[in-house]
Design an enzyme around this catalytic site. Structure first.
Site, PDB file in Angstrom:
ATOM      1  N   LYS A  92       0.828  -1.208   0.000  1.00 46.05           N
ATOM      2  CA  LYS A  92       0.000   0.000   0.000  1.00 46.05           C
ATOM      3  C   LYS A  92       0.864   1.261   0.000  1.00 46.05           C
ATOM      4  O   LYS A  92       0.455   2.296  -0.518  1.00 46.05           O
ATOM      5  CB  LYS A  92      -0.963  -0.022   1.186  1.00 46.05           C
ATOM      6  CG  LYS A  92      -2.014  -1.120   1.026  1.00 46.05           C
ATOM      7  CD  LYS A  92      -3.039  -1.128   2.123  1.00 46.05           C
ATOM      8  CE  LYS A  92      -4.065  -2.217   1.869  1.00 46.05           C
ATOM      9  NZ  LYS A  92      -5.102  -2.304   2.907  1.00 46.05           N
ATOM     10  N   LYS A 137      -6.654 -12.032  -7.084  1.00 42.57           N
ATOM     11  CA  LYS A 137      -7.732 -12.240  -6.123  1.00 42.57           C
ATOM     12  C   LYS A 137      -8.908 -11.311  -6.423  1.00 42.57           C
ATOM     13  O   LYS A 137      -8.718 -10.158  -6.818  1.00 42.57           O
ATOM     14  CB  LYS A 137      -7.197 -11.964  -4.715  1.00 42.57           C
ATOM     15  CG  LYS A 137      -8.144 -12.345  -3.588  1.00 42.57           C
ATOM     16  CD  LYS A 137      -7.455 -12.147  -2.239  1.00 42.57           C
ATOM     17  CE  LYS A 137      -8.397 -12.480  -1.098  1.00 42.57           C
ATOM     18  NZ  LYS A 137      -7.748 -12.261   0.218  1.00 42.57           N
ATOM     19  N   LYS A 191     -12.622  -5.632  -4.315  1.00 45.70           N
ATOM     20  CA  LYS A 191     -13.516  -4.492  -4.494  1.00 45.70           C
ATOM     21  C   LYS A 191     -12.790  -3.308  -5.129  1.00 45.70           C
ATOM     22  O   LYS A 191     -13.414  -2.399  -5.672  1.00 45.70           O
ATOM     23  CB  LYS A 191     -14.105  -4.062  -3.147  1.00 45.70           C
ATOM     24  CG  LYS A 191     -13.069  -3.485  -2.219  1.00 45.70           C
ATOM     25  CD  LYS A 191     -13.661  -2.905  -0.971  1.00 45.70           C
ATOM     26  CE  LYS A 191     -12.588  -2.259  -0.117  1.00 45.70           C
ATOM     27  NZ  LYS A 191     -11.892  -1.147  -0.771  1.00 45.70           N
TER      28      LYS A 191
END
Length: 327
Positions: free
Chosen positions: A113, A193, A196
């Site tokens: 991130k 994967k 969202k």
């Protein structure tokens, strides 16, 4: 003999999809029969990325409704918003004083991130708050996906470190890793994967998707070259992902599905998968529609009161051990 305690949490980030359901929520429901289960909407964790306050309030409530609609019973499980139980953050600070910077520097999620430009102190210390979430309730077991195993290892290390320094306090929690369903892949890129955050809406099936939307998304799912239904993640990741989804929704072993449908055309097989998903999501969509916001808010408020009471009993002992009692 009292049951062991299971703890897990879900972020209120909206767009809960079948990967979340098959990998986590469905297992939460099943664990209620065997364990004392404690679940929470981890809204403090969600603040590590910028949130619109009004939208965030709605997302918190919608996450709570989705968990209940999926089958978690607030009268059986302790279920609440993390932010409404301040013992989480108090314990997080105490555990933070025992956490080596090297341990946090090795966390792959923070690295990933940070590379996306999202680095902040909250994200850096995220694993410590997660450890506090688990340890505040003296949990014995934690259902985790493979992307959370590293965080659980830090939790175990902090429990052991606290116990060595201050005396036995915390059970050292163990992970519960589902054999299947822990990693449902994107319909548009079966090597990644289901997420969202994928800008392609067709990559995921949401729990509240209309049946026709489900059918369209499955119909447009990426498949593989060649023909035949085969379970092989190397050569046929697209079909393997669809087999995994069908197996979980139909509760039929993948091997049996391959035997039954080996010669089917991809289009016909996709229709089977779509109908299994539609049927599997129907009870959740119905349950969600029946939930009133006010009723869910009341349930979450009661859950927070119960969770504060439970957590405080343990936190009194923690304060005594570290020398924070009032004299």
């Amino acid at each position: 003999m009292s049951k062991q305690v299971v703890f897990s949490g879900i972020q209120p980030t909206g767009d809960i999809h079948i990967g979340n359901y098959l990998g986590a929520l469905r297992n939460w429901v099943r664990l209620q029969d065997e364990y004392d289960t404690i679940y929470c909407v981890v809204d403090l964790h969600a603040l590590t990325v910028a949130q619109d306050p009004a939208e965030f309030e709605t997302a918190r409530l919608e996450a709570a409704k989705m968990v209940i609609a999926a089958g978690v019973d607030p009268t059986t499980s302790l279920f609440y918003y993390q932010s409404q139980v301040p013992q989480h953050t108090e314990l997080s600070w105490i555990l933070g004083t025992l956490t080596q910077l090297g341990s946090l520097n090795r966390m792959t999620q923070f690295k990933d991130k940070s590379d996306q430009g999202a680095a902040n102190l909250g994200l850096y210390s995220y694993p410590v708050l997660m450890a506090a979430d688990i340890l505040i309730h003296h949990a014995h077991k934690v259902p985790v996906g493979d992307d959370q195993v590293q965080h659980l290892e830090l939790t175990r290390d902090l429990a052991e470190r606290f116990n060595r320094r201050f005396g036995d306090e915390f059970p050292v929690p163990e992970g519960i890793i589902p054999e299947h369903g822990a990693r449902i892949m994107s319909l548009q890129d079966p090597t990644s994967k289901m997420s969202k955050s994928d800008p392609n809406q067709g990559s995921r099936i949401l729990l509240l998707d209309d049946p026709d939307v489900v059918r369209k998304k499955v119909g447009r799912a990426v498949t593989d070259s060649g023909t035949g239904i085969e379970y092989n993640w190397e050569s046929k990741p697209g079909i393997s992902n669809l087999l995994e989804i069908l197996s979980l929704f139909s509760e039929t072993p993948v091997e049996k599905l391959v035997d039954a449908h080996a010669d089917k055309q991809y289009g016909e097989f996709k229709q089977l998968v779509a109908e299994a998903v539609v049927d599997g999501l129907a009870p959740i969509r119905s349950a969600y529609a029946s939930l009133e916001d006010e009723d869910v808010s009341r349930l979450m408020h009661k859950g927070a009161l119960d969770a504060r009471s439970s957590a405080e009993k343990f936190q009194v002992s923690v304060r005594q051990k570290v020398g924070l009692t009032g004299h």
